[in-house]
Structures are given as C-alpha cells and as structure tokens.
Design a protein around this motif. Structure first.
Motif, PDB file in Angstrom:
ATOM      1  N   SER A 141       0.851  -1.192   0.000  1.00  0.00           N
ATOM      2  CA  SER A 141       0.000   0.000   0.000  1.00  0.00           C
ATOM      3  C   SER A 141       0.887   1.242   0.000  1.00  0.00           C
ATOM      4  O   SER A 141       1.931   1.285   0.648  1.00  0.00           O
ATOM      5  CB  SER A 141      -0.899  -0.006   1.240  1.00  0.00           C
ATOM      6  OG  SER A 141      -1.713   1.148   1.250  1.00  0.00           O
ATOM      7  N   HIS A 142       0.410   2.257  -0.773  1.00  0.00           N
ATOM      8  CA  HIS A 142       1.191   3.496  -0.880  1.00  0.00           C
ATOM      9  C   HIS A 142       0.257   4.626  -1.304  1.00  0.00           C
ATOM     10  O   HIS A 142      -0.586   4.442  -2.194  1.00  0.00           O
ATOM     11  CB  HIS A 142       2.314   3.323  -1.902  1.00  0.00           C
ATOM     12  CG  HIS A 142       3.261   4.488  -1.941  1.00  0.00           C
ATOM     13  ND1 HIS A 142       4.130   4.767  -0.910  1.00  0.00           N
ATOM     14  CD2 HIS A 142       3.466   5.435  -2.908  1.00  0.00           C
ATOM     15  CE1 HIS A 142       4.842   5.826  -1.243  1.00  0.00           C
ATOM     16  NE2 HIS A 142       4.454   6.263  -2.444  1.00  0.00           N
ATOM     17  N   ASP A 143       0.389   5.771  -0.661  1.00  0.00           N
ATOM     18  CA  ASP A 143      -0.401   6.956  -1.001  1.00  0.00           C
ATOM     19  C   ASP A 143      -1.889   6.671  -1.021  1.00  0.00           C
ATOM     20  O   ASP A 143      -2.634   7.091  -1.914  1.00  0.00           O
ATOM     21  CB  ASP A 143       0.027   7.513  -2.364  1.00  0.00           C
ATOM     22  CG  ASP A 143       1.447   8.067  -2.337  1.00  0.00           C
ATOM     23  OD1 ASP A 143       1.922   8.435  -1.237  1.00  0.00           O
ATOM     24  OD2 ASP A 143       2.078   8.102  -3.407  1.00  0.00           O
ATOM     25  N   GLY A 144      -2.357   5.914  -0.046  1.00  0.00           N
ATOM     26  CA  GLY A 144      -3.790   5.685   0.104  1.00  0.00           C
ATOM     27  C   GLY A 144      -4.362   4.646  -0.849  1.00  0.00           C
ATOM     28  O   GLY A 144      -5.585   4.513  -0.954  1.00  0.00           O
ATOM     29  N   GLU A 145      -3.510   3.896  -1.566  1.00  0.00           N
ATOM     30  CA  GLU A 145      -3.999   2.846  -2.474  1.00  0.00           C
ATOM     31  C   GLU A 145      -3.339   1.511  -2.139  1.00  0.00           C
ATOM     32  O   GLU A 145      -2.162   1.476  -1.772  1.00  0.00           O
ATOM     33  CB  GLU A 145      -3.694   3.185  -3.930  1.00  0.00           C
ATOM     34  CG  GLU A 145      -4.611   4.228  -4.527  1.00  0.00           C
ATOM     35  CD  GLU A 145      -4.477   4.310  -6.031  1.00  0.00           C
ATOM     36  OE1 GLU A 145      -5.481   4.610  -6.701  1.00  0.00           O
ATOM     37  OE2 GLU A 145      -3.360   4.030  -6.531  1.00  0.00           O
ATOM     38  N   ARG A 193      -8.986  -0.887   5.415  1.00  0.00           N
ATOM     39  CA  ARG A 193      -8.683  -1.975   6.338  1.00  0.00           C
ATOM     40  C   ARG A 193      -9.896  -2.900   6.471  1.00  0.00           C
ATOM     41  O   ARG A 193     -11.039  -2.458   6.396  1.00  0.00           O
ATOM     42  CB  ARG A 193      -8.315  -1.434   7.717  1.00  0.00           C
ATOM     43  CG  ARG A 193      -7.017  -0.647   7.730  1.00  0.00           C
ATOM     44  CD  ARG A 193      -5.813  -1.539   7.523  1.00  0.00           C
ATOM     45  NE  ARG A 193      -4.545  -0.802   7.615  1.00  0.00           N
ATOM     46  CZ  ARG A 193      -3.367  -1.334   7.384  1.00  0.00           C
ATOM     47  NH1 ARG A 193      -3.281  -2.600   7.027  1.00  0.00           N
ATOM     48  NH2 ARG A 193      -2.266  -0.605   7.487  1.00  0.00           N
ATOM     49  N   PRO A 194      -9.690  -4.219   6.650  1.00  0.00           N
ATOM     50  CA  PRO A 194     -10.824  -5.155   6.803  1.00  0.00           C
ATOM     51  C   PRO A 194     -11.505  -4.965   8.146  1.00  0.00           C
ATOM     52  O   PRO A 194     -10.861  -4.631   9.139  1.00  0.00           O
ATOM     53  CB  PRO A 194     -10.156  -6.522   6.703  1.00  0.00           C
ATOM     54  CG  PRO A 194      -8.744  -6.303   7.150  1.00  0.00           C
ATOM     55  CD  PRO A 194      -8.389  -4.923   6.689  1.00  0.00           C
ATOM     56  N   LYS A 195     -12.828  -5.121   8.163  1.00  0.00           N
ATOM     57  CA  LYS A 195     -13.591  -4.998   9.405  1.00  0.00           C
ATOM     58  C   LYS A 195     -13.738  -6.341  10.108  1.00  0.00           C
ATOM     59  O   LYS A 195     -14.075  -6.397  11.287  1.00  0.00           O
ATOM     60  CB  LYS A 195     -14.972  -4.425   9.099  1.00  0.00           C
ATOM     61  CG  LYS A 195     -14.917  -3.011   8.541  1.00  0.00           C
ATOM     62  CD  LYS A 195     -16.294  -2.499   8.216  1.00  0.00           C
ATOM     63  CE  LYS A 195     -16.233  -1.084   7.625  1.00  0.00           C
ATOM     64  NZ  LYS A 195     -17.570  -0.571   7.274  1.00  0.00           N
ATOM     65  N   LYS A 196     -13.506  -7.434   9.347  1.00  0.00           N
ATOM     66  CA  LYS A 196     -13.598  -8.767   9.939  1.00  0.00           C
ATOM     67  C   LYS A 196     -12.216  -9.435   9.897  1.00  0.00           C
ATOM     68  O   LYS A 196     -11.247  -8.868   9.430  1.00  0.00           O
ATOM     69  CB  LYS A 196     -14.628  -9.605   9.188  1.00  0.00           C
ATOM     70  CG  LYS A 196     -16.047  -9.026   9.271  1.00  0.00           C
ATOM     71  CD  LYS A 196     -17.037  -9.940   8.543  1.00  0.00           C
ATOM     72  CE  LYS A 196     -18.451  -9.362   8.641  1.00  0.00           C
ATOM     73  NZ  LYS A 196     -19.446 -10.217   7.949  1.00  0.00           N
ATOM     74  N   ALA A 197     -12.194 -10.704  10.336  1.00  0.00           N
ATOM     75  CA  ALA A 197     -10.922 -11.419  10.439  1.00  0.00           C
ATOM     76  C   ALA A 197     -10.369 -11.871   9.094  1.00  0.00           C
ATOM     77  O   ALA A 197      -9.210 -12.246   8.986  1.00  0.00           O
ATOM     78  CB  ALA A 197     -11.089 -12.635  11.352  1.00  0.00           C
TER      79      ALA A 197
END
Length: 873
Positions: free
Chosen positions: A477-481, A506-510
C-alpha cells in the motif's frame, strides 16, 4: 453386467491389517492406455499414472490412441482422481514432420499432462529449448542401460529415464547409489511383453519391409518361427516370454525404483485392469497399507485373472541375474491361458472333457496338440519333434481356439458348467479337430469381461478443460492505495505481469486479503490456479466485492494475451530452430573412407590391400570384443597402433553400443591402453558413451557417432554437435529422400555427415540367447562355443545369429550396401564414407571384394539397399 458401485464392494483398504516393515518409498504404478477403455480401467483399478500416445508420433501407431481434444476431456478427470497422464513422443522423426510436432507441442503444454516421453534427441532439443514447461522423460527406446547413460540423459534435460528392460536389480541399485547426489527419477518395466532386442536397437522390421520399430511401425518379426539350417532344430527362436516381476517386487522397491512401468498400449482394458490390480495388491502387502491414490484399489484373484488376459509364459528376465533362467519360449508365441482339462472324447464336431474350472458361454477356449514341438539338440536329442508347418499354424493362429457357444451337461444344453463337471462342447466348423488327450486351455473369461466393462466404463461427469498456470501476487500500500502486482507463469516460464490498485481500506472482519484472493482467483475463466496461487506482502487490506469483478476481467485479459504470445513465440522459435543457419552442403570434391573392424586379422588385410592398391583409409575404427580377441589389451592395442601408423591412418577406438556392468571393465582396459599410446579419438554408439569416458577420466574433443546415436533429423544433428561430436553417422534405416532433405538443410555448426556404404545391419542386438533356449539353460561357453546359427523363415529369407561373448547379434544373409549410390551422395555434399566389417567373419578375398566395390562406386555382390530406394515408414 455389474455396476462400478457393485465392484467397489470388493475394494479393500487394508487399514486394519498388520503393518509391514517399510523398506523404501512406494513406487508409482504407470499403466498403458491404448484407448479410452484402457484409460478408465487404469484409473479405476488404482494406477498412479497412465502413458498414452497421440494419433501420431508414438511407438504404438496401430493402437487406438488419443487426440488433443481427448486429452482436454480426460486429463481433468485423471487429476481429479490423483492420476497423472504422460504422453509418448517416443519415435524418431524426419525433418518434414517437425512442423506438425511443434504444433502438437504447443497444444500439449496447456493440457496439464505430467510429462512427454521422448526417444529422438532432436525432439528433446526442441522441447527443452522452446517448450520448457513440458517435463521430459527419456524413453526406453533410447537404450539407456547403465549409470553413464542415465547421467548423460540428466545432463540433456531429462527428469526421468526409462531404463532398458535388460537391467538386473543389482544394476538398478548401483544406478540409484551412483546418482544419489544428482537425483533423476528411474522408471523400470515390471510387466508385459519383451522385445528380443534392446528397445531402440531393433532394425529387423525396418530393414526387411521399411516398417521401422523406431518409428512405431514394428512388424513383430521376432514372433515368427524359424528353422535352423546348420544343425537340427526349429521354433520361435526370438519369441520372448512375458516379463512378470510380481514375485520380485520387494527387491525392485529396495532398489529405489521410482516408477513401475507396465507394457501394453496395444492390450485391452481387461489386461490393464488385471495387471494394475495385481501390482497394487502386491505393493499393499509389502507396505501393509493401501498404497493407491485416493484408495483406488480393488480385490480379486489377479493371478487367475491374468491367465485370461493376453500374455505368454512368464519370466523375471534378468532381474535376478544374467541367464538366471530361459527367457525364450520356443514352442508358443502367443497367449495360451489356464489349463482346464484334457480332451477325453471327440464325437463328430464335439469334444468331451472334465473341467477343472468353471466354464460359461462366451468363454474362450484353446485346444493344443499334446506333443511337445519346436526343440533341438541337446534338449531333445537328435530327433527334433514337430515340423515348421505346426509352428506356422500357431503363428497364423490356425489352431483350435474358439468362443464357447453350445455347451451340454448330461445331454442338456447349459449356460455354464462348474468344477469337476463333464462338459460336451460343440466346435465351430472352421477350427481343426483335436485329438484325445490334447490339453484344453481357457483363454478368456466372460465373467472377468463383465467386471472389466464396469471398471472401464467412462465417467459421465465432464470437468472443464483448464489451463493450469502459476500466479504469484505481491500486495503493498502506498499513497492511500492498495496495489497488487501479479506475475503469471507456466512452470517457471513467464507469461504476463499485471498491476491492479484500489483505494486502501482496512478489513472490518478477520478475513485476510490472501483468503479473499485465493477464494476469488483460484478458478476463473479457463484458468486453474487452485494449487499454484501464492500471495505475499502486506495482506491486512480489504478487497471490496465491487473490485473483484474488474480485477478478474483485467487479469483474465492480460493472462490470455500472455498465453497467446507465449504460444506463438514457442511455435515460431521451434520452427525457426529447424531452419536457421542451414544451407545445402556443397558437393564433396574428395571422399575419405573410414573402415570399422572388430578382428585383429583385418588389419593385416588392410596392410596387404595397401601393398596391392596403394589405398589406405583415413581412419580405422576398432571395436574391442572379447569373443574375437585373446591376449592383453596393452599388447593388442600396441599392435593395432603400430599397424595404423604403418598404413598412415588414424586409429579410433569404438565404445560399444551396449556397455553393461560385465563389459565395462574389459572396455575400460582397452581405453586405458589406447590412451597411453596417445589415442584421443573415439566412436560412440550410445548416449552414455561420452559420460562413460568422462567417468573413467578421459576428456577428449575428438568424438564421432555410429549410426545408433540416431540423427534422422537435423535437430538431432545439432544436439549431437552440442555434445561435442564432430561427425555424425546417418542411419542405415533412412531413405534417400530423407537423407537428401537433411543434406539440403545441414546445420552450419561444423559437424560432418558420414554415410555407411556397407554394413551387416544388426537386425537384433540382444542379451537374450537362442542357444540358451535350445539347450534349456545356459550351456556355458565351452559347450556353445559362441557358435553362429544359420536360420530361415517361412518366406525363405535367411539370417545368422552370431553369439559374441553371450550377446546375440542377428544379421541377414545379405549385407546392407549403398556403395553404388556413392557419387550421388557426394554430389549432395557427403565426403566421408564408412565401410563396416563388424560381426560377420571375412577372409582376405571377401574383405577385398567389399573394399573394391565401395571404392569404385559399384554394387557389392549379394547385398541389399534396405530402405534407401524406398520410403522409410
């Protein structure tokens, strides 16, 4: 008919049986598949792998064989059941056939097969350089029979070697020990028909009627009957018993053989299922567990079933030692079956007998004459029993064999009979009547046929034909992508790269990014990435469902273009390799001659010939043979060396085509003596010869090939050039059109073409010994005297069986010669010609006559041109 599910009731897992001592890894069972029924029989009987041929380019051209479309259907089914599929490309090819071959290779690389099985060094070169994703196995047709050949095959890119059937278990153990640090898989035949000759070294069929066994056109001349002319006797002198190593299987496992190969791509599904079942059962007993992939095994009395599947009398061949047993069946060249009784009465066209086995309608029966036949001194004294007419009838199947139609018990028609019942069976009108006392054999079982039909029934389910490729993914990941970098490849060969980005989240689950990618991309379109998908990098990111569809579309387009580009590049590269840096050879203004000999007295003949004519050859090639030599190698080589100097010619030493463990020490002493004299020139007859010289500590750049290092195409010439050979000898099986095609596009790599003008073609090169069969066991050298047998077939063609220190060389009454075509070959660019005096004994006059004809360009008397003036099939 029993269903497959009913058959599965007989499946045994053997999980509850006592575990046997583990003596090594479980070898694969590799089964033959000549057609679809055999393919499914192998699959359901528990084979680890099958080998099969395409409609072209394989050594069993008359089997049903398979198309690319067949493979696209069948390979996924096999993989689903844990079975590998190998494709045979195990013949020698002509240059004009390479375009079609390259097209097939371009298709095979995407079908998902495990490997291709190759004989031709030119085919191996094209596969290795332009289709590297295809795994290569060296065919037994390459005649690899020692550790040196295996080592050389490994160096040439082969990952497995199918070794010669003639190897002993001790030799197999030695190969495993010697190559432990440079592993290459070893595949050994465990069951099936045997050739009299080393596979790949049989020229009988090709020389007699242009049907070369090296091109998948074997005419099975070894199964014919022959009459001995110079002593009493006749029979099937070259007809081998069938290999059966079931009782020796534990020793093969101890030898660390990787794969057990079953011969039989022309055999039916019943044979395939029975043999696979028999060897699987034995492996299960050895290892104390079910060794079949996915528990695919079933239980039957396979030994009895084997009697009803095509096979001859059996032998362990040389597994337990050379000449451990008689391996030739003089009396019977075909399937006999299980003896079930003897004729007690003949009433009209009916026979009466008490059966020892169940018989039912449509079983096959065979009734043989009671008399033993086809033997000779000293086995049966001076009275030779039988006559050639009986042998010919057996060969042509003009014997009393038939399918049971009408059967009676106590005068009433019955569909089947049980053990110890008296049966009356009607004979078809076309079969000869037997005699009282003749043994009756059951050759086919209708009950076993029903079982096999259930096992061999094609599966109705069809799986999608998928291209199996590897996909490596790196995430960061870089610069928000979040960015995924993709690399698609086929067994290490890059196909395409791609980069895909979306807003980082970011993932909300596992669930992890790796799980999302593997779930989404393991199978899409016609790509199968399930087992070949790796994901690395920063994986704590979320892949929205809305992005998955776009990702798959983009990635699918990129990979498809990459596949098309890679395929096109492979085809173009292979075709370019067959044409680049090649041109017609200029006419040879001068010719040079090589003379090959195996007897010391021939050097004296050459000395006398020089005194008479002034001619001496540019080279003399000497092949040391114990049968013709006596004395110390140092003394003999010194004598040869001095006479070669007197003639003003180069002395070259030949490494024999066959170099077994018991030959090696003798040949090595001749090489040592030759090297001490300053000799550095060698003639190689086998792919392992160069490796043998290196292993003995002799490095040289002066190497040429005999014709048994095949150069039937220019790609093979290039491969031999890459091995360091400076001259290649063209095949005596080849035809004029094929030879001229090679000469018109000869590689510009500094390799010379050599043509044999005269030679006794070794129709068979064999370890099997007809004298052993005639004496019913090895009579020892003192008794046999290595004598030569003169034999004749039913067509009146005559041949000689020379016995050279327990090797058998069969050659024709007439020698091969194309000396009268020499000027035409010179005009096409050939300047080097070979005159070969191996095997046949010559006196001064005969030797001189051959030389005169070759040097004047006239036809050698009483010779033939084999395929030169006809087409090699």
């Amino acid at each position: 008919m029993l269903s497959l599910s009913m058959q599965r009731d007989h499946i045994v897992t053997q999980r509850n049986e006592p575990k046997a001592v583990q003596i090594g890894k479980v070898p694969e069972i590799l089964a033959p598949a000549g057609g679809r029924a055999q393919f499914f029989a192998a699959l359901n009987a528990g084979a680890d792998a099958v080998y099969l041929g395409l409609k072209e380019f394989n050594a069993r051209g008359r089997a049903e064989n398979f198309s690319i479309e067949d493979l696209e259907e069948l390979v996924p089914l096999a993989k689903d059941q844990g079975m590998k599929v190998l494709v045979t490309l195990n013949i020698l090819l002509k240059d004009i056939e390479f375009d079609r071959l390259i097209e097939r290779l371009s298709q095979l690389q995407w079908v998902g097969i495990h490997a291709v099985i190759i004989q031709d060094l030119g085919v191996a070169r094209i596969v290795r350089d332009y289709f590297p994703s295809l795994r290569m196995h060296a065919s037994t047709q390459m005649a690899v029979h020692n550790v040196h050949g295996v080592r050389q095959a490994k160096a040439m890119g082969f990952q497995r070697v199918v070794v010669a059937r003639e190897l002993t278990i001790q030799e197999l153990k030695l190969i495993h020990k010697e190559l432990a640090e440079t592993p290459v898989e070893i595949e050994a035949f465990c069951h099936g028909s045997l050739c009299y000759s080393y596979s790949g070294l049989c020229f009988f069929s090709g020389a007699e009627d242009a049907r070369s066994g090296n091109r998948g056109e074997c005419a099975y001349t070894c199964r014919k009957p022959y009459k001995i002319l110079n002593e009493p006797g006749h029979g099937f002198l070259f007809s081998m018993k069938d290999l059966n190593s079931n009782q020796d299987l534990e020793r093969l496992v101890e030898a660390q053989v990787d794969t057990l190969k079953i011969e039989g791509r022309k055999k039916d599904a019943q044979y395939v299922a029975t043999v696979v079942g028999m060897y699987r059962k034995r492996l299960n007993e050895i290892f104390g567990r079910n060794t079949a992939p996915q528990d695919r095994s079933y239980m039957r009395d396979f030994k009895k079933d084997m009697a009803f599947s095509f096979h001859r009398d059996t032998t362990s061949f040389f597994m337990n030692g050379r000449y451990h047993e008689n391996v030739i069946d003089l009396s019977n060249p075909t399937h006999r079956g299980l003896e079930v009784g003897k004729v007690s009465q003949v009433k009209g066209r009916q026979v009466v007998f008490d059966t020892m086995e169940p018989i039912e309608r449509f079983d096959g029966l065979r009734i043989d004459p009671v008399a033993a036949t086809f033997h000779a001194k000293p086995q049966h004294g001076s009275q030779v029993q039988g006559h050639m007419g009986e042998a010919t009838r057996k060969y042509e199947n003009k014997i009393c064999q038939f399918s049971v139609r009408d059967m009676y018990i106590n005068g009433k028609k019955a569909p089947r009979g049980q053990k110890r019942q008296r049966l009356t069976i009607s004979l078809p009108d076309e079969v000869p009547l037997p005699k009282v006392g003749d043994p009756i054999f059951k050759t086919r079982s209708n009950e076993l046929k029903r079982v096999t039909e259930a096992l061999a029934k094609p599966r109705e389910a069809r799986l999608m034909a998928l291209k199996e490729i590897d996909l490596d993914i790196f995430a960061d990941s870089h610069d928000g992508e979040t960015t995924l970098r993709f690399k698609a490849h086929l067994r290490g060969q890059e196909l395409a790269t791609h980069q895909f980005s979306w807003p980082a989240e970011r993932p909300k689950k596992a669930a992890t990014l790796e799980d999302d990618l593997k779930r989404s991309l393991s199978l899409f379109g016609d790509f199968n990435l399930h087992a070949n998908l790796s994901v690395e990098g920063d994986l704590n990111w979320f892949l929205p469902r809305s992005q998955v569809k776009r990702l798959k579309q983009d990635l699918g387009t990129v990979i498809q273009k990459g596949i098309e580009t890679y395929t096109r590049r492979s085809i173009q590269g292979g075709r370019l390799a067959m044409s680049r840096q090649r041109s017609s050879l200029p006419p040879a203004l001068d010719e040079s001659y090589t003379v090959k000999i195996d007897r010391m007295e021939y050097m004296d003949f050459l000395v006398q010939y020089k005194l008479d004519t002034g001619f001496s050859p540019a080279e003399i090639i000497f092949e040391p043979k114990r049968a013709f030599l006596s004395g110390k190698p140092q003394d003999l080589m010194k004598e040869l060396w001095l006479k070669a100097q007197h003639l003003g010619t180069t002395l070259r030493l030949a490494i024999p085509t066959v170099l077994r463990a018991w030959d090696e020490a003798v040949v090595k002493r001749y090489v040592s003596a030759y090297w001490e004299l300053g000799g550095r020139a060698f003639d190689l007859g086998n792919v392992g010869a160069k490796s043998a010289l290196q292993a003995w500590g002799y490095e040289t750049s002066d190497m040429v090939s005999d014709f048994t290092l095949y150069s039937l195409n220019t790609a093979a010439v290039e491969e031999l050039g890459a091995l360091g050979l400076k001259r290649v000898c063209l095949s005596v099986e080849d035809d004029e059109t094929s030879i001229m095609t090679k000469l018109q596009s000869w590689p510009e790599i500094g390799v010379q073409a050599e043509v044999i003008l005269y030679k006794d073609t070794p129709l068979f090169i064999a370890e099997a010994c007809s004298l052993t069969a005639l004496h019913h066991g090895c009579p020892t050298a003192k008794v046999c005297g290595y004598r030569t047998l003169e034999v004749e077939n039913d067509e009146g063609e005559q041949f000689l069986i020379a016995h050279e220190s327990c090797k058998s060389i069969v050659y024709g009454k007439q020698a091969y010669s194309i000396s009268h075509y020499r000027e035409r070959l010179q005009a096409a660019g050939v300047g080097c010609f070979r005159i070969d005096f191996l095997t046949r004994p010559y006196d001064q006059k005969g030797f001189t006559n051959v030389l005169n004809s070759c040097l004047t360009g006239s036809k050698v008397a009483d010779s033939h041109a084999a395929n030169y003036s006809r087409e090699l099939l």
